[in-house]
Scaffold this active site. Structure first.
Site, PDB file in Angstrom:
ATOM      1  CE  LYS A  84      43.939  31.147  41.086  1.00 24.99           C
ATOM      2  NZ  LYS A  84      44.707  32.067  41.897  1.00 24.99           N
ATOM      3  CG  ASP A 103      42.429  38.817  45.380  1.00 19.85           C
ATOM      4  OD1 ASP A 103      41.644  37.935  44.975  1.00 19.85           O
ATOM      5  OD2 ASP A 103      43.524  39.054  44.842  1.00 19.85           O
ATOM      6  CE1 TYR A 144      50.681  37.238  41.416  1.00 13.37           C
ATOM      7  CE2 TYR A 144      48.827  35.727  41.278  1.00 13.37           C
ATOM      8  CZ  TYR A 144      49.824  36.462  40.658  1.00 13.37           C
ATOM      9  OH  TYR A 144      49.958  36.415  39.287  1.00 13.37           O
TER      10      TYR A 144
HETATM   11  C1  PLP Z   1      45.237  33.427  41.286  1.00  7.37           C
HETATM   12  C2  PLP Z   1      45.012  34.691  42.008  1.00  7.37           C
HETATM   13  C3  PLP Z   1      44.859  35.912  41.344  1.00  7.37           C
HETATM   14  C4  PLP Z   1      45.085  36.043  39.860  1.00  7.37           C
HETATM   15  O1  PLP Z   1      44.144  35.359  39.110  1.00  7.37           O
HETATM   16  P1  PLP Z   1      44.528  34.943  37.587  1.00  7.37           P
HETATM   17  O2  PLP Z   1      43.269  34.327  37.077  1.00  7.37           O
HETATM   18  O3  PLP Z   1      45.676  34.003  37.712  1.00  7.37           O
HETATM   19  O4  PLP Z   1      44.895  36.184  36.878  1.00  7.37           O
HETATM   20  C5  PLP Z   1      44.526  37.030  42.076  1.00  7.37           C
HETATM   21  N1  PLP Z   1      44.361  36.951  43.408  1.00  7.37           N
HETATM   22  C6  PLP Z   1      44.495  35.808  44.089  1.00  7.37           C
HETATM   23  C7  PLP Z   1      44.260  35.785  45.559  1.00  7.37           C
HETATM   24  C8  PLP Z   1      44.849  34.637  43.425  1.00  7.37           C
HETATM   25  O5  PLP Z   1      45.044  33.506  44.108  1.00  7.37           O
END
Ligand code: PLP
Length: 417
Positions: free
Chosen positions: A258, A230, A142
């Site tokens: 995060k 990511d 994701y």
């Molecule tokens: C949570 C998440 C995102 C998106 O971040 P948001 O602050 O929710 O937009 C992107 N990449 C990874 C791996 C994530 O866990």
């Protein structure tokens, strides 16, 4: 006293599904979501006064536990000086210096307001810098909810049972190639970037098999494509320098979020200076944000990172190991097939006997019907796991051995039901 049920009914009259992010709706586990009144350390309390040991921790930001005094104080102090200016601040410089200092090979960063924006901007930058169009992503990873990255996303997208999303045009994903996790894809010379979660944590937790990240690095180098990590979940969680430090493989571009915002809205992307200089105002790749570098978010992020010393990473990994070992032993004690994959402090749970290494395998394990039952039994016992089988568990520095042992006992009891 207002109840969870009343609030959920009212919410559903004015908010789609009653929630502002789909997984919170309990749709994949059934039942009524608890509405949080407050949180402190390892605990959240719902509006009915029930207390839960919380392993959601806002899906990752709560690495110190909720309402850590240093973070709260920093945010309150910052707020008193104004909450947004639209002009640069010293804290943005401090945060960028701290991030570049911790992540080996990252020279420059830019702040956004979410991980979604960070990933979206990193892809635009990769395309702008290489002059190429295609990106390769991995099924079950994701990268936020921007159109081009929603193809075969894990997490909330998987929870909703949507392959991708309605409203995303074929054109928007035409240049997105989806490959199976843990296999090195063919990287042609029209590929701008390969984007990957260095530890997949949105299809449950799926670790990279030995050689996967190294193989991606080599395939990208061979093709002249950029490698994008990511690290929105792994960043500043696995180690001070995130996955780059943990695995010893450096990408060309990083995305964070995060943890780095300490519970306030933030995202970060960064890379070598000769790539980042393609961004406006220096270069032709546009990216911006009214609230980017927000005073409260940078204050919370700096206060959080200040607490995260090498010692705290060791202690957090020990806590996660105690939880993983306890859950594994509890399951084998009652003869339930259960795997608790763990990388440092990042862990997940699958109810199956063979460790999933890609999204197809993770899906079989996640959809076998065991998770919702265990989730509700735990919730009854005052332990909050995420309301969906594709999410990671997030023990924090506020979780003590006692909290872990209580959790393991509740887990054993939940499995016996
Ligand atoms: C949570 C998440 C995102 C998106 O971040 P948001 O602050 O929710 O937009 C992107 N990449 C990874 C791996 C994530 O866990």
């Amino acid at each position: 006293m207002v109840t969870n049920r009343e609030l959920f009914e009212r919410a559903r009259r004015v908010i789609p599904g009653g929630v502002n992010s789909p997984v919170r709706s309990f749709r994949s586990v059934g039942g009524t979501p608890y509405f949080v009144a407050r949180a402190e350390g390892p605990y959240v309390w719902d509006v009915e006064g029930r207390r839960y040991i919380d392993y959601v921790q806002s899906y990752g930001p709560g690495i110190l536990g909720h309402a850590h005094p240093a973070v709260t104080e920093a945010v309150v102090k910052a707020a008193a000086d104004g909450t947004s200016y639209g002009a640069p601040t010293e804290r943005e410089v401090l945060l960028a210096e701290t991030l570049c200092d911790r992540v080996p090979g990252m020279d420059w960063t830019r702040l956004t307001s979410s991980g979604t924006e960070a990933a979206m901007a990193a892809i635009r930058l990769a395309r702008g810098a290489t002059g190429r169009t295609k990106i390769i992503k991995f099924a079950g990873c994701y990268h936020g909810h921007s159109d081009g990255l929603l193809a075969a996303g894990g997490s909330g997208v998987a929870n909703q049972g949507l392959a991708d999303s309605a409203g995303v045009t074929p054109g928007a994903v035409a240049d997105t190639v989806v490959a199976p996790y843990n296999q090195i894809p063919t990287v042609d010379d029209d590929v701008a970037a390969v984007v990957v979660e260095p530890v997949a944590a949105n299809m449950g937790v799926v670790a990279p098999i030995s050689g996967f990240l190294e193989g991606l690095r080599a395939a990208c180098d061979e093709a002249g494509a950029l490698l994008v990590f990511d690290e929105v979940i792994t960043g500043f969680r696995l180690a001070p320098g995130g996955a780059t430090e943990w695995f010893g493989v450096a990408p060309d571009l990083w995305c964070f979020g995060k943890v780095v915002g300490g519970g306030l809205p933030i995202g970060v992307f960064g890379g070598r200076d000769n790539l980042m200089e393609h961004l406006a105002p220096l270069g032709g790749v546009y990216q911006a944000g009214t609230l980017s570098g927000n005073p409260l978010a940078t204050a919370a992020g700096l206060a959080t990172l200040e607490q995260l010393t090498p010692d705290t990473y060791r202690s957090l990994a020990d806590t996660a190991a105690r939880l993983a070992d306890g859950m594994t032993a509890a399951a084998s004690g009652v003869g339930v097939a259960c795997i608790v994959p763990r990388v440092g402090s990042l862990l997940g749970v699958f109810f199956c006997s063979d460790i999933p290494t890609d999204f197809d395998q993770a899906k079989v394990a996640a959809e076998n019907g065991v998770y919702p039952r265990v989730f509700h039994a735990l919730l009854e016992a005052g332990v909050a796991f995420a309301p969906g089988p594709y999410e990671a568990l997030f023990p924090s520095l506020a979780h003590t051995d006692d909290h872990i042992d209580t959790t393991v006992e509740a887990f054993a009891a939940a499995l016996e039901n």
